[in-house]
Design an enzyme around this catalytic site. Sequence first.
Site, PDB file in Angstrom:
ATOM      1  N   HIS A   1     -16.678 -72.968  -0.993  1.00 60.03           N
ATOM      2  CA  HIS A   1     -17.521 -73.895  -1.318  1.00 60.03           C
ATOM      3  C   HIS A   1     -18.366 -74.179  -0.322  1.00 60.03           C
ATOM      4  O   HIS A   1     -19.537 -74.964  -0.245  1.00 60.03           O
ATOM      5  CB  HIS A   1     -16.851 -74.949  -2.041  1.00 60.03           C
ATOM      6  CG  HIS A   1     -16.497 -74.778  -3.317  1.00 60.03           C
ATOM      7  ND1 HIS A   1     -16.119 -75.809  -4.441  1.00 60.03           N
ATOM      8  CD2 HIS A   1     -16.575 -73.513  -3.955  1.00 60.03           C
ATOM      9  CE1 HIS A   1     -15.812 -75.003  -5.620  1.00 60.03           C
ATOM     10  NE2 HIS A   1     -15.964 -73.740  -5.412  1.00 60.03           N
TER      11      HIS A   1
ATOM     12  N   CYS B   1      -4.971 -78.342  17.570  1.00 55.40           N
ATOM     13  CA  CYS B   1      -4.410 -79.342  18.524  1.00 55.40           C
ATOM     14  C   CYS B   1      -3.141 -79.984  17.850  1.00 55.40           C
ATOM     15  O   CYS B   1      -2.812 -79.514  16.746  1.00 55.40           O
ATOM     16  CB  CYS B   1      -5.501 -80.350  18.910  1.00 55.40           C
ATOM     17  SG  CYS B   1      -6.340 -81.316  17.602  1.00 55.40           S
TER      18      CYS B   1
ATOM     19  N   ASP C   1      -5.266 -76.930  22.384  1.00 54.97           N
ATOM     20  CA  ASP C   1      -4.849 -77.637  23.520  1.00 54.97           C
ATOM     21  C   ASP C   1      -3.511 -77.503  23.897  1.00 54.97           C
ATOM     22  O   ASP C   1      -3.098 -76.609  23.085  1.00 54.97           O
ATOM     23  CB  ASP C   1      -5.352 -79.024  23.341  1.00 54.97           C
ATOM     24  CG  ASP C   1      -4.554 -79.835  22.291  1.00 54.97           C
ATOM     25  OD1 ASP C   1      -3.783 -79.439  21.820  1.00 54.97           O
ATOM     26  OD2 ASP C   1      -4.686 -81.147  22.173  1.00 54.97           O
TER      27      ASP C   1
ATOM     28  N   THR D   1      -2.702 -82.543  15.895  1.00 54.83           N
ATOM     29  CA  THR D   1      -3.099 -82.979  14.319  1.00 54.83           C
ATOM     30  C   THR D   1      -4.151 -82.089  13.939  1.00 54.83           C
ATOM     31  O   THR D   1      -4.345 -82.162  12.534  1.00 54.83           O
ATOM     32  CB  THR D   1      -3.403 -84.444  14.396  1.00 54.83           C
ATOM     33  OG1 THR D   1      -4.661 -84.676  14.935  1.00 54.83           O
ATOM     34  CG2 THR D   1      -2.128 -85.580  14.780  1.00 54.83           C
TER      35      THR D   1
ATOM     36  N   HIS E   1     -23.442 -73.916  -4.238  1.00 56.37           N
ATOM     37  CA  HIS E   1     -22.853 -74.450  -2.989  1.00 56.37           C
ATOM     38  C   HIS E   1     -23.761 -74.275  -1.612  1.00 56.37           C
ATOM     39  O   HIS E   1     -23.631 -74.840  -0.666  1.00 56.37           O
ATOM     40  CB  HIS E   1     -21.616 -73.787  -2.681  1.00 56.37           C
ATOM     41  CG  HIS E   1     -20.468 -74.108  -3.882  1.00 56.37           C
ATOM     42  ND1 HIS E   1     -20.098 -75.268  -4.254  1.00 56.37           N
ATOM     43  CD2 HIS E   1     -20.090 -72.998  -4.751  1.00 56.37           C
ATOM     44  CE1 HIS E   1     -19.343 -74.945  -5.293  1.00 56.37           C
ATOM     45  NE2 HIS E   1     -19.512 -73.580  -5.649  1.00 56.37           N
TER      46      HIS E   1
HETATM   47  C1  RB5 Z   1      -2.722 -84.634  22.391  1.00 54.68           C
HETATM   48  O1  RB5 Z   1      -1.631 -85.284  22.604  1.00 54.68           O
HETATM   49  C2  RB5 Z   1      -3.175 -84.955  21.037  1.00 54.68           C
HETATM   50  O2  RB5 Z   1      -3.740 -86.089  21.030  1.00 54.68           O
HETATM   51  C3  RB5 Z   1      -4.250 -83.730  20.638  1.00 54.68           C
HETATM   52  O3  RB5 Z   1      -3.442 -82.379  20.370  1.00 54.68           O
HETATM   53  C4  RB5 Z   1      -4.507 -84.101  19.093  1.00 54.68           C
HETATM   54  O4  RB5 Z   1      -3.661 -84.414  18.246  1.00 54.68           O
HETATM   55  C5  RB5 Z   1      -5.686 -84.805  18.978  1.00 54.68           C
HETATM   56  O5  RB5 Z   1      -6.376 -84.862  17.860  1.00 54.68           O
END
Ligand code: RB5
Length: 153
Positions: A98, A65, A8, A67, A133
């Site tokens: 695994h 993304c 994203d 996180t 596994h």
């Molecule tokens: C976008 O702002 C953010 O929410 C997305 O990149 C991500 O971290 C969501 O899990």
Amino acid sequence: MIVGIGCDHGGLDLKQVVLDTIKELQIESRDFGTFTSDSVDYPDFARPVAMAVKERAVQLGILICGTGIGISIAANKVPGIRAALCADTFSAKMARAHNDANVLCLGARTLGPGLAQEIVRAFLAGKFEGGRHAARVAKIHAIETECSAASQG
Ligand code: RB5
């Protein structure tokens, strides 16, 4: 091998680092976007990459993304996808060894580019060990089958 890449807006800069890393490894990649910094929704990029892995148009996927959390949750909704959110090289190696993970997820806001590169290298170099596994991965697949049958019945 072809690696499908998606992100994203939060993962846009790191996606370029990942593409460069894959090129250095002389591995082919396919970029599923996003291509600009405009705000987008991560499931819209998790979906095509995960579907391409499921349909074997690509062999592995890498999703990014902010996180790595949202995009990994979304990818794991596609049957047959085992997406692993990794923030260290040991986890990346073990995700392949695994868990037979077929998608690596990264957090662009939680990882520096150097560590992300090392994680990508560890994931792409990893190999599934099979054996005990394989039986565990088969049980993951059984959960999918059971839940799919339950939702249709
Ligand atoms: C976008 O702002 C953010 O929410 C997305 O990149 C991500 O971290 C969501 O899990």
